[in-house]
Design a protein around this motif. Sequence first.
Motif, PDB file in Angstrom:
ATOM      1  N   PHE A 202       3.635  25.778 -32.720  1.00  0.00           N
ATOM      2  CA  PHE A 202       3.397  27.158 -32.307  1.00  0.00           C
ATOM      3  C   PHE A 202       1.934  27.330 -31.866  1.00  0.00           C
ATOM      4  CE2 PHE A 202       2.156  31.502 -33.706  1.00  0.00           C
ATOM      5  CZ  PHE A 202       2.924  32.236 -32.810  1.00  0.00           C
ATOM      6  N   GLU A 203       1.028  26.728 -32.623  1.00  0.00           N
ATOM      7  CA  GLU A 203      -0.395  26.824 -32.275  1.00  0.00           C
ATOM      8  C   GLU A 203      -0.697  26.094 -30.967  1.00  0.00           C
ATOM      9  OE1 GLU A 203      -2.382  25.302 -35.717  1.00  0.00           O
ATOM     10  OE2 GLU A 203      -1.927  27.088 -36.913  1.00  0.00           O
ATOM     11  N   ILE A 204      -0.081  24.913 -30.798  1.00  0.00           N
ATOM     12  CA  ILE A 204      -0.293  24.145 -29.562  1.00  0.00           C
ATOM     13  C   ILE A 204       0.139  24.970 -28.348  1.00  0.00           C
ATOM     14  CG2 ILE A 204       0.629  22.199 -28.234  1.00  0.00           C
ATOM     15  CD1 ILE A 204       0.628  20.560 -30.817  1.00  0.00           C
ATOM     16  N   LEU A 205       1.297  25.625 -28.492  1.00  0.00           N
ATOM     17  CA  LEU A 205       1.830  26.384 -27.354  1.00  0.00           C
ATOM     18  C   LEU A 205       0.990  27.633 -27.085  1.00  0.00           C
ATOM     19  CD1 LEU A 205       5.676  25.976 -27.993  1.00  0.00           C
ATOM     20  CD2 LEU A 205       4.173  24.636 -26.513  1.00  0.00           C
ATOM     21  N   MET A 206       0.453  28.251 -28.148  1.00  0.00           N
ATOM     22  CA  MET A 206      -0.440  29.391 -27.931  1.00  0.00           C
ATOM     23  C   MET A 206      -1.711  28.928 -27.228  1.00  0.00           C
ATOM     24  SD  MET A 206      -0.381  32.112 -31.064  1.00  0.00           S
ATOM     25  CE  MET A 206      -1.043  31.074 -32.366  1.00  0.00           C
ATOM     26  N   TRP A 207      -2.265  27.828 -27.734  1.00  0.00           N
ATOM     27  CA  TRP A 207      -3.538  27.324 -27.201  1.00  0.00           C
ATOM     28  C   TRP A 207      -3.409  27.030 -25.704  1.00  0.00           C
ATOM     29  CZ3 TRP A 207      -7.136  24.646 -31.061  1.00  0.00           C
ATOM     30  CH2 TRP A 207      -8.402  24.489 -30.515  1.00  0.00           C
ATOM     31  N   GLN A 208      -2.236  26.489 -25.328  1.00  0.00           N
ATOM     32  CA  GLN A 208      -2.016  26.161 -23.914  1.00  0.00           C
ATOM     33  C   GLN A 208      -2.236  27.393 -23.026  1.00  0.00           C
ATOM     34  OE1 GLN A 208       2.036  25.112 -23.065  1.00  0.00           O
ATOM     35  NE2 GLN A 208       1.594  24.532 -20.933  1.00  0.00           N
ATOM     36  N   ARG A 209      -1.880  28.571 -23.523  1.00  0.00           N
ATOM     37  CA  ARG A 209      -2.005  29.786 -22.729  1.00  0.00           C
ATOM     38  C   ARG A 209      -3.309  30.526 -23.033  1.00  0.00           C
ATOM     39  NH1 ARG A 209       3.961  32.533 -23.008  1.00  0.00           N
ATOM     40  NH2 ARG A 209       3.591  32.891 -20.809  1.00  0.00           N
ATOM     41  N   GLY A 210      -4.204  29.886 -23.782  1.00  0.00           N
ATOM     42  CA  GLY A 210      -5.460  30.555 -24.121  1.00  0.00           C
ATOM     43  C   GLY A 210      -5.255  31.686 -25.118  1.00  0.00           C
ATOM     44  N   LEU A 211      -4.118  31.654 -25.827  1.00  0.00           N
ATOM     45  CA  LEU A 211      -3.828  32.684 -26.830  1.00  0.00           C
ATOM     46  C   LEU A 211      -4.059  32.123 -28.222  1.00  0.00           C
ATOM     47  CD1 LEU A 211      -0.476  33.884 -25.246  1.00  0.00           C
ATOM     48  CD2 LEU A 211      -2.695  35.015 -25.065  1.00  0.00           C
ATOM     49  N   GLY A 212      -4.039  32.992 -29.212  1.00  0.00           N
ATOM     50  CA  GLY A 212      -4.242  32.509 -30.569  1.00  0.00           C
ATOM     51  C   GLY A 212      -3.950  33.591 -31.580  1.00  0.00           C
ATOM     52  N   TYR A 213      -4.352  33.333 -32.828  1.00  0.00           N
ATOM     53  CA  TYR A 213      -4.170  34.332 -33.874  1.00  0.00           C
ATOM     54  C   TYR A 213      -5.011  35.575 -33.582  1.00  0.00           C
ATOM     55  CZ  TYR A 213      -2.092  30.526 -36.547  1.00  0.00           C
ATOM     56  OH  TYR A 213      -1.278  29.505 -36.965  1.00  0.00           O
ATOM     57  N   ILE A 214      -6.199  35.319 -33.004  1.00  0.00           N
ATOM     58  CA  ILE A 214      -7.113  36.433 -32.748  1.00  0.00           C
ATOM     59  C   ILE A 214      -7.612  36.385 -31.309  1.00  0.00           C
ATOM     60  CG2 ILE A 214      -7.917  36.722 -35.125  1.00  0.00           C
ATOM     61  CD1 ILE A 214     -10.279  34.898 -34.432  1.00  0.00           C
ATOM     62  N   ASP A 215      -8.138  37.518 -30.820  1.00  0.00           N
ATOM     63  CA  ASP A 215      -8.739  37.544 -29.484  1.00  0.00           C
ATOM     64  C   ASP A 215     -10.246  37.305 -29.584  1.00  0.00           C
ATOM     65  OD1 ASP A 215      -9.835  39.885 -30.403  1.00  0.00           O
ATOM     66  OD2 ASP A 215      -8.467  41.199 -29.312  1.00  0.00           O
ATOM     67  N   GLU A 216     -10.948  37.466 -28.463  1.00  0.00           N
ATOM     68  CA  GLU A 216     -12.395  37.148 -28.453  1.00  0.00           C
ATOM     69  C   GLU A 216     -13.173  38.046 -29.409  1.00  0.00           C
ATOM     70  OE1 GLU A 216     -11.867  38.462 -24.662  1.00  0.00           O
ATOM     71  OE2 GLU A 216     -10.237  37.041 -24.969  1.00  0.00           O
ATOM     72  N   ASP A 217     -12.663  39.247 -29.662  1.00  0.00           N
ATOM     73  CA  ASP A 217     -13.390  40.162 -30.535  1.00  0.00           C
ATOM     74  C   ASP A 217     -13.031  39.959 -32.014  1.00  0.00           C
ATOM     75  OD1 ASP A 217     -14.443  41.304 -28.235  1.00  0.00           O
ATOM     76  OD2 ASP A 217     -12.704  42.624 -28.022  1.00  0.00           O
TER      77      ASP A 217
END
Lengths: 431, 313
Positions: A202-217
């Motif tokens: 799940f983390e790998i697939l989020m990372w691929q899209r530049g997404l994650g648990y949290i945003d830049e803020d």
Amino acid sequence: MNKTVTQLLVMLIALLLVGAAAAQTPADALEPNPDLHATLEIWAWQGSGVDTFADAEFAEYYPNIQLNYVLRPTPDTYQQIQLAAVAGGGLPDISNIEDSHLRQFLELGILHDLTDRVEPYLPFMNEFKWGHVERDGRYYAMPNDSGPVALFYRRDIFERAGVDPEGIETWADYYDAAFVIMEETGVPMWQQAGARNSGRLFEILMWQRGLGYIDEDGNVLLDRDEGILEILEFMGRFWDDGLALDAEEWTDAWYRNFDEPNVATHPGAVWMGTFFKSWIAPDAAGNWGVIRLPAWEPGGSQASNDGGSSLVIFEQSTQKEAAWAYVEFHLGRTASQVQTFIASDIFPSLETAYDHPYFSEPDPYYGGQVVRRIFTDVVQEIPEAGIYNVDYQEMNGLMAEQIQRFATGQVSASEALSAAAREIRSRTGRR
Amino acid sequence: MSQLRTTTQAPATPGVAGARKRGALRALWRHRWPLLFVSPFFILFAVFALYPIVFSLYLSFHEWRGIGAMRPVGLANYSRLFTDRIFWNAMQNALLLFFIYVPLMTFLAVVIATMLHGGFLKLQGMWRALIFMPHLTSMVAAGFTFRLILDTHSGFANRALTLLGASPIPWLDDMWWARISLGLLMIWAWLGYNTIIMLAGLQTIPTEVNEAAAVDGASRVQVFFRITVPLLKPVILFAVTLSIIGTFQLFTEPYILTGGGPMRATETPVMQIFSSTFANMRFGYAAAMSYVYFVTIVVLAIVQFRLVSRGDR
């Protein structure tokens, strides 16, 4: 006229020099220095690859620096650092730390500020790595290795099913291929534990899209992004349609399934290939191949990261000059990183290393495919993503639990995400 | 302190208090060698038990990441605990686990102890050794072995079931089965220990009671339920109290066998304290948790004690 030509020539020469210098890191020009006297203690976990560092050469450059390695199982390394930090003494000079854990120690204030020392290396390392070691414009670690992710696949199974791996460009294609492979060979497409899911894919697939648990803020993103919902629902289809093999990661059954083979593909980081080759499936030479991750939409990102580590120097160390000499020599020097990579397959974050011919050699384990080139391409495209952060372990645990509930049909994908998001907010005080 | 106050508030009898103080000092001095010899225990206890206990209480009113300044937060840690699902989930797991294995284990322990005690079996020494053996086995090794045996897809247990024509059981992959599997491991590991306690208890029951019952025509089963169990009650009570404490302090067994999963079904209170401290570095929160667990164990032990001893009055 003549003056203009001279000016142009000078500019041209300057440009050439700059170009040549770009492929040379400051450490590539290091001179031997017998004046540094120290005995350095270095902590790392077993299998981290520090035991394959170019220490023989280091001894030639720094004959009066002795190295004392302490290797432990991974969780022990971090507990020891914590205990020593709390006790106020007993930390080594240097430690290798996974990027997933690094931010916790950075926030504890026990890491030495390396900003002035690492700044010359900013352009030479994978850009996304610096995000893991930076706070308020200061840098607290030197990147060691990266975990570029690609799709490992079994050539034998794809051939039997008559599926062309090169035809898989998007995750939708991948899903379609999973059906064909199941129909033709009876082999599931990937191994994904349901009730014992770790959350790593799940983390790998989020990372691929530049997404994650949290945003830049630093705000929780899980329940606020359609892309994340799409990822979890996509994973769910494999459980629902019987296209996933349920086996817990890092267990004997999991290893065996790769070897048998009971599974057709594995989206995994470069170091997984090392494990296949060396101990999971050493007899499968020629049967594995690698393609880049399928994209989420045609032309989308095909790069992700899983794992990776950095070297830190602790504030407690009284031998920071010598410690930096060690860190710079091993991580900043092209020849050192190439040597480590050849010895252990620990994939360097130092991009000048990729020019070495070894990266362009065909690899017999992958049927002569030039696999390393794929990973050097991937690693330079890895987006920044809010996965590794100070609360990463807690977030991973809370999310993994919800993925387990989703995989076993207790909650829907959006319920899983909002439950995880809610708990992360209440436990970490984030918005 | 109280003695000081006595001397100031009761000036009429300064001599008595002073003499008592001098007497205590003299007694201390007279026993200096025995006291010196027992002091290591009290010093170690103070450093490694008393100090951490008191410090944890102090810690539980603060927010602290292990180093740096502690931020006082008053009762915030405690109030947060009451809405923390994962905390209550671990409490509930401990309770469920307790009911899954303790009654069965305690009953088996009494039965086996009675059989070993009554001379029904030959080779008593061997049976006693065998039944106690698992308790001496390293829990880490046993946990891993159980994990291999109970693996849903490749474990021995499911292979045997399949051979017998039964359908495989998701031993560690289902919330309830995982709890049962953990209970099985607990029984395997602790049955011998409990049996030995019961056996010791049986030695204290006078043989005349059993003989008289037999003369009166009571069957063995009647003797067991009417005489052995009632007379053994204090010992059973003691064993169950130990089990309550043990269940709430459980860590190694679930940590190795299930890692607390699936879906936190086997996560115990101590595992929560451990991960709050060492994975999430929330020392104050973990300390508050420890205190709430401590109070819970005490309350449970008292309740159980009252319930069982009520019949005696």
